[in-house]
Design a protein around this motif. Structure first.
Motif, PDB file in Angstrom:
ATOM      1  N   MET A  25       8.410  39.099   4.900  1.00  0.00           N
ATOM      2  CA  MET A  25       7.753  40.396   5.022  1.00  0.00           C
ATOM      3  C   MET A  25       8.611  41.521   4.458  1.00  0.00           C
ATOM      4  SD  MET A  25       4.682  40.337   6.422  1.00  0.00           S
ATOM      5  CE  MET A  25       4.504  41.914   7.236  1.00  0.00           C
ATOM      6  N   ASN A  26       9.942  41.406   4.586  1.00  0.00           N
ATOM      7  CA  ASN A  26      10.838  42.491   4.195  1.00  0.00           C
ATOM      8  C   ASN A  26      11.576  42.228   2.887  1.00  0.00           C
ATOM      9  OD1 ASN A  26      10.181  43.719   6.656  1.00  0.00           O
ATOM     10  ND2 ASN A  26      11.857  42.681   7.720  1.00  0.00           N
ATOM     11  N   GLU A  29      11.672  45.073   0.107  1.00  0.00           N
ATOM     12  CA  GLU A  29      12.542  46.201   0.430  1.00  0.00           C
ATOM     13  C   GLU A  29      14.011  45.807   0.357  1.00  0.00           C
ATOM     14  OE1 GLU A  29       9.938  45.264   2.127  1.00  0.00           O
ATOM     15  OE2 GLU A  29       8.561  46.949   1.796  1.00  0.00           O
ATOM     16  N   ARG A  75       9.012  46.314   6.928  1.00  0.00           N
ATOM     17  CA  ARG A  75       7.595  46.136   7.231  1.00  0.00           C
ATOM     18  C   ARG A  75       7.423  45.464   8.589  1.00  0.00           C
ATOM     19  NH1 ARG A  75       4.669  44.087   1.606  1.00  0.00           N
ATOM     20  NH2 ARG A  75       5.203  45.922   0.342  1.00  0.00           N
ATOM     21  N   SER A 274       3.614  55.315  12.167  1.00  0.00           N
ATOM     22  CA  SER A 274       2.985  54.887  10.910  1.00  0.00           C
ATOM     23  C   SER A 274       3.081  55.976   9.846  1.00  0.00           C
ATOM     24  CB  SER A 274       1.518  54.516  11.163  1.00  0.00           C
ATOM     25  OG  SER A 274       0.757  55.664  11.514  1.00  0.00           O
ATOM     26  N   GLY A 277       6.744  55.796   8.544  1.00  0.00           N
ATOM     27  CA  GLY A 277       7.253  54.486   8.186  1.00  0.00           C
ATOM     28  C   GLY A 277       8.234  53.914   9.185  1.00  0.00           C
ATOM     29  N   THR A 279       8.425  51.542  11.628  1.00  0.00           N
ATOM     30  CA  THR A 279       7.736  50.399  12.233  1.00  0.00           C
ATOM     31  C   THR A 279       8.379  49.966  13.540  1.00  0.00           C
ATOM     32  OG1 THR A 279       9.043  48.969  10.783  1.00  0.00           O
ATOM     33  CG2 THR A 279       6.815  49.535  10.063  1.00  0.00           C
TER      34      THR A 279
END
Length: 315
Positions: A25-26, A29, A75, A274, A277, A279
């Protein structure tokens, strides 16, 4: 330990899956940050990485994956990151924060404790309204054929409307007539909580069999006596089962009602996270909401056991 072991195994498995899912997921980044730091990543072009799948990037860049669990704007934040955020936005904020309880004498509006209490207020008010309305409707449906044929279908249809679409409409309409603050959120909360109570209470009030009803007729009992002496006691287990669902639904309704208002509460906290950013902030609020739901359902269960014990029934 026999009861606790399966729970611990399940929690450990979920945490392991969480850490594993954070890697793909990350990965975008993480690789972008590594490239800016001067490291070599594969492929070197951001355009190429954007078009590649997450797992492909993971397999081609295993040396950079450790940063997946400590990314600045992930994320999917790792569990320990969420726990740190949870501690900082509850205990640390109230003890050491400038607006915290220790320094200011009141709860900080940056604290999840404050936002949790705001959500709980709307939850309780909405739950009381929804449960009370549900019980009254159930009594009317059981005793009136007209209400059974007219009200019950509309109650079912009302639950097909997405609450995310309905909540802003309710808030706008109530705001136009001067109703603000707690009540609009409580109305949304009541909207979600009344239906389980209606269904459960109707089932419970109709649970006495024909022999029991014939016995009450033999005693020449009127409808009110039958309701008070027979139907309501028989419906208590059904009522508490419905209340457990209703209190959780009421919490969800309160959170959804806070999204358009943005005047405090766990819903507003999630929405702010949100926007910026953050999370980890969103997940911390989610964990607090889950903990509140668990406590509320446990409280209903404790009240159920006590009530059934007082009635001479096994909980």
């Amino acid at each position: 330990m026999r009861r606790l072991s399966p729970v611990l195994v399940m929690v450990a498995g979920l945490i392991g899956l969480w850490y594993l899912a954070a890697v793909p997921m990350n990965v975008h980044e993480v690789l972008t940050a590594a490239e800016r730091g001067g490291a070599e990543v594969s492929p070197p072009s951001a355009m190429e990485r954007r078009d590649m799948g997450n797992w492909a990037l993971v397999l081609r860049n295993p040396e950079h994956l450790g940063a997946s669990w400590s990314s600045q704007r992930p994320r999917l934040p790792a569990p320990h990151v969420v726990l740190v955020e949870l501690y900082e936005s509850t205990i640390d904020e109230e003890l050491n924060g400038r607006r915290g309880l220790v320094r200011s004498g009141s709860l900080s509006n940056r604290s999840l404790v404050y936002h949790g209490l705001v959500t709980l207020n709307a939850t309780f008010v909405g739950f009381l309204i929804g449960a009370g309305l549900g019980i009254l409707l159930a009594v009317g449906i059981v005793h009136s054929r007209v209400m059974d044929m007219s009200v019950m279908p509309w109650a079912i249809v009302s639950q097909t409307i997405p609450i995310v679409a309905l909540a802003p409409m309710i808030i706008v309409v109530l705001y136009s007539i001067g109703v603000q603050g707690l009540l609009p959120k409580a109305v949304i909360s009541a909207y979600l909580s009344f239906f389980p109570v209606v269904v459960g209470m109707v089932k419970g009030l109709r649970s006495p069999d024909g022999m029991q009803l014939d016995l009450m007729r033999t005693y020449n009992a009127d409808a009110a006596t039958v309701l008070w002496k027979l139907r309501l006691p028989a419906s208590v287990p059904y009522l508490f089962a419905s209340l457990k669902i209703a209190i959780a639904a009421s919490l969800v309704g309160a959170i959804v009602g806070e999204l358009p208002v943005q005047q405090g509460g766990l819903g507003a906290r999630m929405l702010a996270g949100s926007y910026y950013g953050q999370t980890a902030q969103i997940w911390a609020a989610l964990l607090v909401a889950a903990a509140l739901a668990a406590v509320l359902v446990w409280a209903i269960g404790a009240a159920e056991r006590r009530a059934l014990r007082r009635m001479g029934m096994m909980a």
